[in-house]
Design a protein around this motif. Structure first.
Motif, PDB file in Angstrom:
ATOM      1  N   ALA A 192      -2.644   8.767  -1.251  1.00 14.39           N
ATOM      2  CA  ALA A 192      -2.875  10.186  -0.965  1.00 14.39           C
ATOM      3  C   ALA A 192      -3.320  10.920  -2.227  1.00 14.39           C
ATOM      4  CB  ALA A 192      -1.600  10.816  -0.404  1.00 14.39           C
ATOM      5  N   ASN A 193      -2.673  10.605  -3.351  1.00 18.69           N
ATOM      6  CA  ASN A 193      -3.047  11.244  -4.621  1.00 18.69           C
ATOM      7  C   ASN A 193      -4.456  10.831  -5.046  1.00 18.69           C
ATOM      8  OD1 ASN A 193      -0.595  12.567  -4.831  1.00 18.69           O
ATOM      9  ND2 ASN A 193       0.355  10.944  -6.055  1.00 18.69           N
ATOM     10  N   GLU A 194      -4.784   9.550  -4.845  1.00 17.69           N
ATOM     11  CA  GLU A 194      -6.098   9.056  -5.257  1.00 17.69           C
ATOM     12  C   GLU A 194      -7.227   9.727  -4.474  1.00 17.69           C
ATOM     13  OE1 GLU A 194      -8.585   4.906  -5.904  1.00 17.69           O
ATOM     14  OE2 GLU A 194      -6.412   4.891  -5.819  1.00 17.69           O
ATOM     15  N   PHE A 195      -6.995   9.962  -3.183  1.00 20.89           N
ATOM     16  CA  PHE A 195      -8.049  10.538  -2.341  1.00 20.89           C
ATOM     17  C   PHE A 195      -7.911  12.048  -2.153  1.00 20.89           C
ATOM     18  CE2 PHE A 195      -8.048   6.050  -1.031  1.00 20.89           C
ATOM     19  CZ  PHE A 195      -9.390   5.761  -1.223  1.00 20.89           C
ATOM     20  N   GLY A 196      -6.858  12.640  -2.732  1.00 18.90           N
ATOM     21  CA  GLY A 196      -6.699  14.086  -2.645  1.00 18.90           C
ATOM     22  C   GLY A 196      -6.408  14.585  -1.246  1.00 18.90           C
ATOM     23  N   THR A 210      -0.270  12.118   5.679  1.00 15.34           N
ATOM     24  CA  THR A 210      -0.529  11.939   7.121  1.00 15.34           C
ATOM     25  C   THR A 210      -1.851  11.224   7.409  1.00 15.34           C
ATOM     26  OG1 THR A 210       0.831  13.848   7.685  1.00 15.34           O
ATOM     27  CG2 THR A 210      -0.771  13.109   9.332  1.00 15.34           C
ATOM     28  N   PRO A 211      -2.995  11.675   6.852  1.00 12.47           N
ATOM     29  CA  PRO A 211      -4.238  10.940   7.116  1.00 12.47           C
ATOM     30  C   PRO A 211      -4.227   9.523   6.535  1.00 12.47           C
ATOM     31  CG  PRO A 211      -4.606  12.675   5.500  1.00 12.47           C
ATOM     32  CD  PRO A 211      -3.259  12.908   6.082  1.00 12.47           C
ATOM     33  N   ILE A 212      -3.500   9.334   5.437  1.00 10.12           N
ATOM     34  CA  ILE A 212      -3.380   7.979   4.873  1.00 10.12           C
ATOM     35  C   ILE A 212      -2.632   7.084   5.856  1.00 10.12           C
ATOM     36  CG2 ILE A 212      -2.279   6.585   3.076  1.00 10.12           C
ATOM     37  CD1 ILE A 212      -4.765   8.008   2.089  1.00 10.12           C
ATOM     38  N   ARG A 213      -1.530   7.607   6.390  1.00  7.83           N
ATOM     39  CA  ARG A 213      -0.745   6.813   7.346  1.00  7.83           C
ATOM     40  C   ARG A 213      -1.583   6.480   8.581  1.00  7.83           C
ATOM     41  NH1 ARG A 213       3.118  10.222   7.976  1.00  7.83           N
ATOM     42  NH2 ARG A 213       4.231   9.496   6.115  1.00  7.83           N
ATOM     43  N   GLU A 214      -2.341   7.460   9.073  1.00  3.00           N
ATOM     44  CA  GLU A 214      -3.193   7.234  10.240  1.00  3.00           C
ATOM     45  C   GLU A 214      -4.279   6.204   9.942  1.00  3.00           C
ATOM     46  OE1 GLU A 214      -4.564  11.166  11.011  1.00  3.00           O
ATOM     47  OE2 GLU A 214      -2.744  11.772  12.099  1.00  3.00           O
ATOM     48  N   THR A 215      -4.817   6.253   8.729  1.00  2.00           N
ATOM     49  CA  THR A 215      -5.849   5.290   8.333  1.00  2.00           C
ATOM     50  C   THR A 215      -5.276   3.878   8.259  1.00  2.00           C
ATOM     51  OG1 THR A 215      -7.077   6.964   7.084  1.00  2.00           O
ATOM     52  CG2 THR A 215      -7.480   4.664   6.512  1.00  2.00           C
ATOM     53  N   LEU A 216      -4.074   3.755   7.719  1.00  2.37           N
ATOM     54  CA  LEU A 216      -3.439   2.437   7.618  1.00  2.37           C
ATOM     55  C   LEU A 216      -3.164   1.867   9.007  1.00  2.37           C
ATOM     56  CD1 LEU A 216      -0.965   2.952   4.620  1.00  2.37           C
ATOM     57  CD2 LEU A 216      -3.230   1.869   4.615  1.00  2.37           C
ATOM     58  N   ILE A 217      -2.826   2.725   9.950  1.00  4.33           N
ATOM     59  CA  ILE A 217      -2.619   2.271  11.326  1.00  4.33           C
ATOM     60  C   ILE A 217      -3.938   1.761  11.909  1.00  4.33           C
ATOM     61  CG2 ILE A 217      -2.087   3.054  13.669  1.00  4.33           C
ATOM     62  CD1 ILE A 217      -0.011   4.952  12.411  1.00  4.33           C
ATOM     63  N   ARG A 273       9.271  -1.484   5.786  1.00  2.00           N
ATOM     64  CA  ARG A 273       8.762  -2.025   4.527  1.00  2.00           C
ATOM     65  C   ARG A 273       7.367  -1.499   4.202  1.00  2.00           C
ATOM     66  NH1 ARG A 273       9.307  -8.334   5.187  1.00  2.00           N
ATOM     67  NH2 ARG A 273       8.341  -8.299   3.125  1.00  2.00           N
ATOM     68  N   GLY A 274       6.793  -0.754   5.146  1.00  2.00           N
ATOM     69  CA  GLY A 274       5.487  -0.163   4.890  1.00  2.00           C
ATOM     70  C   GLY A 274       4.344  -1.134   5.111  1.00  2.00           C
ATOM     71  N   ALA A 275       3.182  -0.763   4.606  1.00  2.00           N
ATOM     72  CA  ALA A 275       1.958  -1.528   4.841  1.00  2.00           C
ATOM     73  C   ALA A 275       1.604  -2.400   3.646  1.00  2.00           C
ATOM     74  CB  ALA A 275       0.805  -0.581   5.144  1.00  2.00           C
ATOM     75  N   VAL A 276       1.020  -3.557   3.934  1.00  2.00           N
ATOM     76  CA  VAL A 276       0.492  -4.441   2.892  1.00  2.00           C
ATOM     77  C   VAL A 276      -0.893  -4.902   3.322  1.00  2.00           C
ATOM     78  CG1 VAL A 276       2.775  -5.280   2.169  1.00  2.00           C
ATOM     79  CG2 VAL A 276       1.485  -6.538   3.913  1.00  2.00           C
ATOM     80  N   VAL A 277      -1.708  -5.288   2.348  1.00  2.00           N
ATOM     81  CA  VAL A 277      -3.013  -5.861   2.659  1.00  2.00           C
ATOM     82  C   VAL A 277      -2.791  -7.207   3.340  1.00  2.00           C
ATOM     83  CG1 VAL A 277      -5.202  -6.673   1.700  1.00  2.00           C
ATOM     84  CG2 VAL A 277      -4.045  -4.714   0.663  1.00  2.00           C
ATOM     85  N   ALA A 278      -3.477  -7.447   4.443  1.00  2.00           N
ATOM     86  CA  ALA A 278      -3.318  -8.709   5.174  1.00  2.00           C
ATOM     87  C   ALA A 278      -3.624  -9.891   4.264  1.00  2.00           C
ATOM     88  CB  ALA A 278      -4.228  -8.727   6.391  1.00  2.00           C
ATOM     89  N   LEU A 324       0.852  -1.186   0.000  1.00  2.00           N
ATOM     90  CA  LEU A 324       0.000   0.000   0.000  1.00  2.00           C
ATOM     91  C   LEU A 324       0.888   1.237   0.000  1.00  2.00           C
ATOM     92  CD1 LEU A 324      -2.601  -1.247   2.633  1.00  2.00           C
ATOM     93  CD2 LEU A 324      -2.914  -1.107   0.162  1.00  2.00           C
ATOM     94  N   ASP A 325       0.980   1.870  -1.142  1.00  2.00           N
ATOM     95  CA  ASP A 325       1.834   3.038  -1.301  1.00  2.00           C
ATOM     96  C   ASP A 325       1.117   4.282  -0.773  1.00  2.00           C
ATOM     97  OD1 ASP A 325       2.841   5.495  -2.911  1.00  2.00           O
ATOM     98  OD2 ASP A 325       4.402   3.988  -3.203  1.00  2.00           O
ATOM     99  N   GLU A 326       1.670   4.898   0.257  1.00  2.00           N
ATOM    100  CA  GLU A 326       1.016   6.052   0.884  1.00  2.00           C
ATOM    101  C   GLU A 326       0.846   7.212  -0.092  1.00  2.00           C
ATOM    102  OE1 GLU A 326       3.069   7.197   4.396  1.00  2.00           O
ATOM    103  OE2 GLU A 326       2.723   5.284   5.428  1.00  2.00           O
ATOM    104  N   THR A 327       1.858   7.440  -0.934  1.00  2.00           N
ATOM    105  CA  THR A 327       1.785   8.552  -1.888  1.00  2.00           C
ATOM    106  C   THR A 327       0.699   8.317  -2.919  1.00  2.00           C
ATOM    107  OG1 THR A 327       4.146   9.004  -1.601  1.00  2.00           O
ATOM    108  CG2 THR A 327       3.081   9.917  -3.562  1.00  2.00           C
TER     109      THR A 327
END
Length: 225
Positions: A38-42, A46-53, A67-72, A32-35
């Motif tokens: 973020a671009n997709e949702f405008g 920061t809110p993307i990172r918080e949502t992934l958490i 390594r960042g986030a991945v779909v379980a 899950l690429d944060e950038t």
């Protein structure tokens, strides 16, 4: 503390990413690429990172150090175990709902059952998926046990992608609707034990149903590439 506006925005973002996972736009094991998100949702990262958490706390996403986030991603044994627990949650909710549902809730259940019937008749597994979710959520709420309903919903969220894939197996939608019909009749009759038995069998994946589900996973992965 989040303001109501920020809270609703955060919830909307979480639900949107959850939905992308459920429908297979984001596949199990996918980074899950944060950038990109973020671009997709405008929004900013920061809110993307918080949502992934948040999603990681729900078990929908896994965050790996550096390594960042991945779909379980669930293995075969874990899938079986989680569906076993889901079957018991559903059985408990159904047993209580048969005793505790109000007349208004029974009417809501009948309306959801009719929506499932329409989607089944149209042979639209995607529409049926959403109608089916509503059907089960009404039963969770009808248990009038908030803790149980919350736990059932949490596990339901983790299994959404796999529950959707099941419905794409040949004849599963029509079989699912037929099973719903028995559940509805048992609830309306106030028969908690029969409701529990029927819901347990409705959710359990074993034998051919499990083989069909596992066979559908490579197809879903290929479709997402």
């Amino acid at each position: 503390m989040l303001t109501p506006t920020l809270k609703s925005r955060s919830q909307s973002l979480r639900e949107s990413i959850e939905e992308m996972i459920a429908i297979g736009k984001l596949l199990p094991g996918q980074h899950l690429d944060e950038t990109e998100l973020a671009n997709e949702f405008g929004v900013s990262r920061t809110p993307i990172r918080e949502t992934l958490i948040q999603l990681a706390s729900m078990g929908v996403v896994v965050i790996r150090p550096r390594r960042g986030a991945v779909v379980a991603e669930l293995g075969p044994q874990q899938l079986v175990e989680m569906f076993e627990v889901m079957a018991e949650f559903e059985a408990m909710c159904g047993r209580l709902a048969a005793r505790r549902m109000t007349l208004a809730e029974q009417q809501d259940l009948l309306a959801a059952h009719q929506a499932c019937k329409d989607a089944s008749a149209a042979q639209n597994s995607d529409d049926y998926f959403y109608c089916n979710e509503t059907f089960h959520q009404i039963i969770y709420q009808g248990s009038h046990n908030a803790f149980l309903a919350e736990q059932a919903m949490a596990l339901h969220r983790r299994l959404r992608h796999y529950r959707r894939l099941q419905l794409r197996v040949r004849d599963r939608v029509s079989a699912s609707f037929s099973e719903h019909d028995g559940v509805v009749q048992a609830i309306l009759a106030g028969d908690g034990e029969l409701t529990a038995e029927l819901l347990r069998g409705h959710i359990m994946i074993q034998g051919q149903r499990f083989a069909d589900l596992m066979a559908s996973l490579p197809k879903a992965q290929a479709a997402g590439k």
